[in-house]
Design a protein around this motif. Structure first.
Motif, mmCIF file in Angstrom:
data_model
loop_
_atom_site.group_PDB
_atom_site.id
_atom_site.type_symbol
_atom_site.label_atom_id
_atom_site.label_comp_id
_atom_site.label_asym_id
_atom_site.label_seq_id
_atom_site.Cartn_x
_atom_site.Cartn_y
_atom_site.Cartn_z
ATOM 1 N N ILE A 188 0.842 -1.205 0.000
ATOM 2 C CA ILE A 188 0.000 0.000 0.000
ATOM 3 C C ILE A 188 0.873 1.249 0.000
ATOM 4 C CG2 ILE A 188 -1.645 1.367 1.356
ATOM 5 C CD1 ILE A 188 -2.825 -1.289 2.352
ATOM 6 N N THR A 189 1.770 1.329 0.970
ATOM 7 C CA THR A 189 2.648 2.499 1.046
ATOM 8 C C THR A 189 3.602 2.539 -0.144
ATOM 9 O OG1 THR A 189 4.149 1.246 2.487
ATOM 10 C CG2 THR A 189 2.530 2.662 3.547
ATOM 11 N N GLY A 190 4.062 1.373 -0.582
ATOM 12 C CA GLY A 190 4.981 1.315 -1.715
ATOM 13 C C GLY A 190 4.353 1.807 -3.007
ATOM 14 N N SER A 191 3.072 1.490 -3.218
ATOM 15 C CA SER A 191 2.388 1.950 -4.430
ATOM 16 C C SER A 191 2.243 3.467 -4.438
ATOM 17 C CB SER A 191 1.012 1.288 -4.533
ATOM 18 O OG SER A 191 1.125 -0.094 -4.767
ATOM 19 N N ILE A 192 1.932 4.036 -3.273
ATOM 20 C CA ILE A 192 1.818 5.494 -3.177
ATOM 21 C C ILE A 192 3.160 6.147 -3.478
ATOM 22 C CG2 ILE A 192 1.356 7.424 -1.610
ATOM 23 C CD1 ILE A 192 -0.592 5.581 -0.111
ATOM 24 N N PRO A 199 4.991 -3.133 -5.932
ATOM 25 C CA PRO A 199 4.404 -2.002 -6.665
ATOM 26 C C PRO A 199 4.936 -1.852 -8.088
ATOM 27 C CG PRO A 199 4.967 -1.341 -4.444
ATOM 28 C CD PRO A 199 5.576 -2.688 -4.654
ATOM 29 N N ILE A 200 6.230 -2.143 -8.297
ATOM 30 C CA ILE A 200 6.789 -2.030 -9.646
ATOM 31 C C ILE A 200 6.141 -3.053 -10.573
ATOM 32 C CG2 ILE A 200 8.880 -2.418 -11.008
ATOM 33 C CD1 ILE A 200 10.476 -1.111 -8.786
ATOM 34 N N ILE A 201 5.917 -4.268 -10.069
ATOM 35 C CA ILE A 201 5.261 -5.299 -10.873
ATOM 36 C C ILE A 201 3.823 -4.907 -11.198
ATOM 37 C CG2 ILE A 201 4.413 -7.682 -10.846
ATOM 38 C CD1 ILE A 201 6.878 -8.389 -9.133
ATOM 39 N N GLY A 202 3.096 -4.454 -10.189
ATOM 40 C CA GLY A 202 1.688 -4.129 -10.389
ATOM 41 C C GLY A 202 1.447 -2.866 -11.179
ATOM 42 N N ASN A 203 2.392 -1.900 -11.109
ATOM 43 C CA ASN A 203 2.191 -0.595 -11.740
ATOM 44 C C ASN A 203 2.929 -0.413 -13.055
ATOM 45 O OD1 ASN A 203 0.492 0.587 -9.788
ATOM 46 N ND2 ASN A 203 2.230 1.040 -8.467
ATOM 47 N N ALA A 204 3.583 -1.451 -13.552
ATOM 48 C CA ALA A 204 4.452 -1.288 -14.729
ATOM 49 C C ALA A 204 3.720 -0.710 -15.930
ATOM 50 C CB ALA A 204 5.077 -2.630 -15.096
ATOM 51 N N ALA A 205 2.504 -1.181 -16.199
ATOM 52 C CA ALA A 205 1.751 -0.692 -17.360
ATOM 53 C C ALA A 205 1.438 0.788 -17.214
ATOM 54 C CB ALA A 205 0.459 -1.492 -17.527
ATOM 55 N N GLU A 206 1.025 1.207 -16.000
ATOM 56 C CA GLU A 206 0.739 2.622 -15.768
ATOM 57 C C GLU A 206 2.014 3.459 -15.839
ATOM 58 O OE1 GLU A 206 -1.301 2.670 -12.030
ATOM 59 O OE2 GLU A 206 -3.250 2.813 -13.009
ATOM 60 N N GLY A 215 -3.306 10.238 -9.685
ATOM 61 C CA GLY A 215 -4.597 9.561 -9.578
ATOM 62 C C GLY A 215 -4.462 8.137 -9.085
ATOM 63 N N SER A 216 -3.414 7.450 -9.526
ATOM 64 C CA SER A 216 -3.182 6.079 -9.066
ATOM 65 C C SER A 216 -2.847 6.052 -7.576
ATOM 66 C CB SER A 216 -2.041 5.456 -9.873
ATOM 67 O OG SER A 216 -1.830 4.114 -9.495
ATOM 68 N N SER A 217 -2.040 7.014 -7.117
ATOM 69 C CA SER A 217 -1.706 7.096 -5.692
ATOM 70 C C SER A 217 -2.952 7.352 -4.848
ATOM 71 C CB SER A 217 -0.687 8.214 -5.449
ATOM 72 O OG SER A 217 0.540 7.911 -6.054
ATOM 73 N N LEU A 218 -3.809 8.258 -5.331
ATOM 74 C CA LEU A 218 -5.045 8.560 -4.609
ATOM 75 C C LEU A 218 -5.947 7.351 -4.538
ATOM 76 C CD1 LEU A 218 -5.871 12.139 -5.951
ATOM 77 C CD2 LEU A 218 -5.218 11.512 -3.624
ATOM 78 N N GLN A 219 -6.023 6.603 -5.637
ATOM 79 C CA GLN A 219 -6.883 5.424 -5.629
ATOM 80 C C GLN A 219 -6.381 4.367 -4.651
ATOM 81 O OE1 GLN A 219 -7.103 2.810 -9.094
ATOM 82 N NE2 GLN A 219 -9.319 2.990 -9.047
ATOM 83 N N ILE A 220 -5.063 4.226 -4.565
ATOM 84 C CA ILE A 220 -4.491 3.281 -3.599
ATOM 85 C C ILE A 220 -4.851 3.701 -2.180
ATOM 86 C CG2 ILE A 220 -2.335 2.466 -2.571
ATOM 87 C CD1 ILE A 220 -2.884 1.075 -5.142
ATOM 88 N N ALA A 221 -4.676 4.994 -1.871
ATOM 89 C CA ALA A 221 -4.889 5.487 -0.512
ATOM 90 C C ALA A 221 -6.362 5.543 -0.127
ATOM 91 C CB ALA A 221 -4.255 6.867 -0.356
ATOM 92 N N ALA A 246 4.967 10.266 3.921
ATOM 93 C CA ALA A 246 4.902 11.700 4.209
ATOM 94 C C ALA A 246 5.936 12.470 3.385
ATOM 95 C CB ALA A 246 5.124 11.947 5.704
ATOM 96 N N VAL A 247 7.145 11.931 3.271
ATOM 97 C CA VAL A 247 8.195 12.567 2.479
ATOM 98 C C VAL A 247 7.803 12.621 1.007
ATOM 99 C CG1 VAL A 247 10.551 12.270 1.607
ATOM 100 C CG2 VAL A 247 10.085 12.022 4.049
ATOM 101 N N ALA A 248 7.274 11.493 0.487
ATOM 102 C CA ALA A 248 6.876 11.423 -0.922
ATOM 103 C C ALA A 248 5.773 12.426 -1.234
ATOM 104 C CB ALA A 248 6.418 10.005 -1.264
ATOM 105 N N VAL A 249 4.770 12.486 -0.369
ATOM 106 C CA VAL A 249 3.659 13.415 -0.590
ATOM 107 C C VAL A 249 4.135 14.856 -0.494
ATOM 108 C CG1 VAL A 249 1.468 14.262 0.364
ATOM 109 C CG2 VAL A 249 1.883 11.805 0.162
#
Length: 372
Positions: free
Chosen positions: A94-98, A260-267, A289-295, A326-329
């Motif tokens: 979850i955090t990794g995808s964001i 997250p890299i495996i799941g998000n590669a297409a995006e 948008g992808s980060s928001l959807q995850i969160a 928090a740092v990423a956001v």
């Protein structure tokens, strides 16, 4: 056929290889690697099928479909890991995808787009709205852990009820966000306009007989690909623990970086491709948008699914994960707030991701030193 499509087509060969590796017991590491590679083109096909269906059903329903299936691959992997009881991996994913979307995807998009164009522009109003939503997500993810820490520890049932309450609030916010972006204020969002233009173009092509979308064919493709993603995800999750042990990786690093890299590669590929075509509005919308959807959607759904699976899934995260989010956001919001980007800002995002990746990789070593 584009280079990206050719690569994804070639990667499909890993699907039968992963199945053979599983049934003939070639080793957990081989299964893990081949299943991960097989998921990449399947996720791309899922995105293509969703887009084709969206062309037929129109921008509003199509936007809802894209919002629902936007992170379907990550959700499927997380659900299977949750059912298997790999709660640390689920939380880390979850955090990794964001983090991955805000830093890695947007970083590469700004870097490669900025190398081709001196400065790229996108809507600052949308960026500020997304920043407010991401701030809410950080607060919602942070508070359960903060409550547990400041109270000297609370029992698991209390943490579960607290996390469930937060999950319900986040889902309601997600629904209101969809209503805002696709209905009441759709004109704010280039993604909605892009979908509208795509639908209008499709209708024009349809009238000229150039492009006819077979709705039932693409629905069938979506169903089949979703089932195949579930199958490969199960192989991935079943081999995850043994494979990561062989690689010397922890569940935390695997969940935050690899999954997250495996799941998000297409995006990832989509965001970078459109950025290099100077469509930075769409690129930023895909990443944020992808980060928001995850969160706001995926994480709450996983908390609620934990009840059904009998797994105590809550929002009590590792402190390092919360710091990383928090740092990423913070840095993503500060860079995107002016509605302009360049290659240096992309480099800063990638550098932040690299530093966080090193922190997660060496985290057990830090703990060992501290214990001594």
């Amino acid at each position: 056929m584009s280079i990206k499509q050719m690569i994804f087509l070639v990667l499909l060969v890993f699907m039968p290889i992963s199945l053979a590796a599983h049934y003939f017991e070639w080793g957990e590491l081989v299964v893990f690697v081949t299943a991960g590679l097989a998921i990449l083109p399947l996720a791309a096909w899922m995105g293509t099928a969703t887009e084709e269906i969206a062309v037929v059903v129109g921008p509003t329903l199509g936007g809802l479909l894209n919002a629902t299936f936007g992170n379907a691959t990550e959700l499927i992997i997380a659900l299977i890991a949750l059912k298997a009881g790999l709660l640390d991996v689920v939380k880390a994913s979850i955090t990794g995808s964001i983090i991955s979307n805000l830093l890695l995807v947007m970083g590469f998009a700004m870097l490669l787009g900025g190398l081709r164009y001196k400065e790229q522009k996108f809507q600052p109003l949308v960026a500020r709205t997304n920043a407010s939503l991401m701030n809410l997500a950080v607060v919602a993810i942070l508070l359960p852990t903060a409550v547990g820490f400041t109270s000297g520890g609370i029992n698991s049932s209390t943490m579960q009820f607290l996390s469930t309450g937060v999950a319900v609030v986040l889902i309601l916010v997600y629904v209101m966000t969809l209503l805002f972006s696709m209905k009441t204020h759709a004109y704010f969002y280039d993604v909605g306009l892009a979908e509208l233009e795509q639908a209008e173009l499709a209708e024009a092509n349809l009238a000229e007989g150039e492009h006819k979308v077979n709705l039932w064919l693409w629905i069938g493709v979506l169903v089949v690909v979703t089932l195949l993603v579930a199958l490969e995800s199960e192989l991935l999750v079943d081999s995850l623990s043994a494979a990561t042990d062989q690689l010397g990786l922890t569940a935390l690093f695997t969940g935050v970086i690899l999954v997250p890299i495996i799941g998000n590669a297409a995006e990832h590929a989509t965001a970078v491709t459109v950025a290099m075509k100077d469509k930075m509005d769409l690129s930023v919308s895909v990443a944020v948008g992808s980060s928001l959807q995850i969160a706001l959607f995926v994480a709450p759904v996983l908390v609620l699914a934990g009840w059904g699976f009998g797994q105590p899934m809550n929002l009590d995260f590792n402190p390092l994960e919360l710091v990383a989010v928090a740092v990423a956001v913070f840095i993503a919001n500060s860079i995107s707030s002016d509605g302009r980007s360049n290659w240096l800002e992309g480099t800063l995002l990638l550098a932040t991701y690299a530093v966080l990746g090193l922190a997660f990789y060496f985290h057990p070593v830090v703990e060992a030193i501290a214990s001594n």
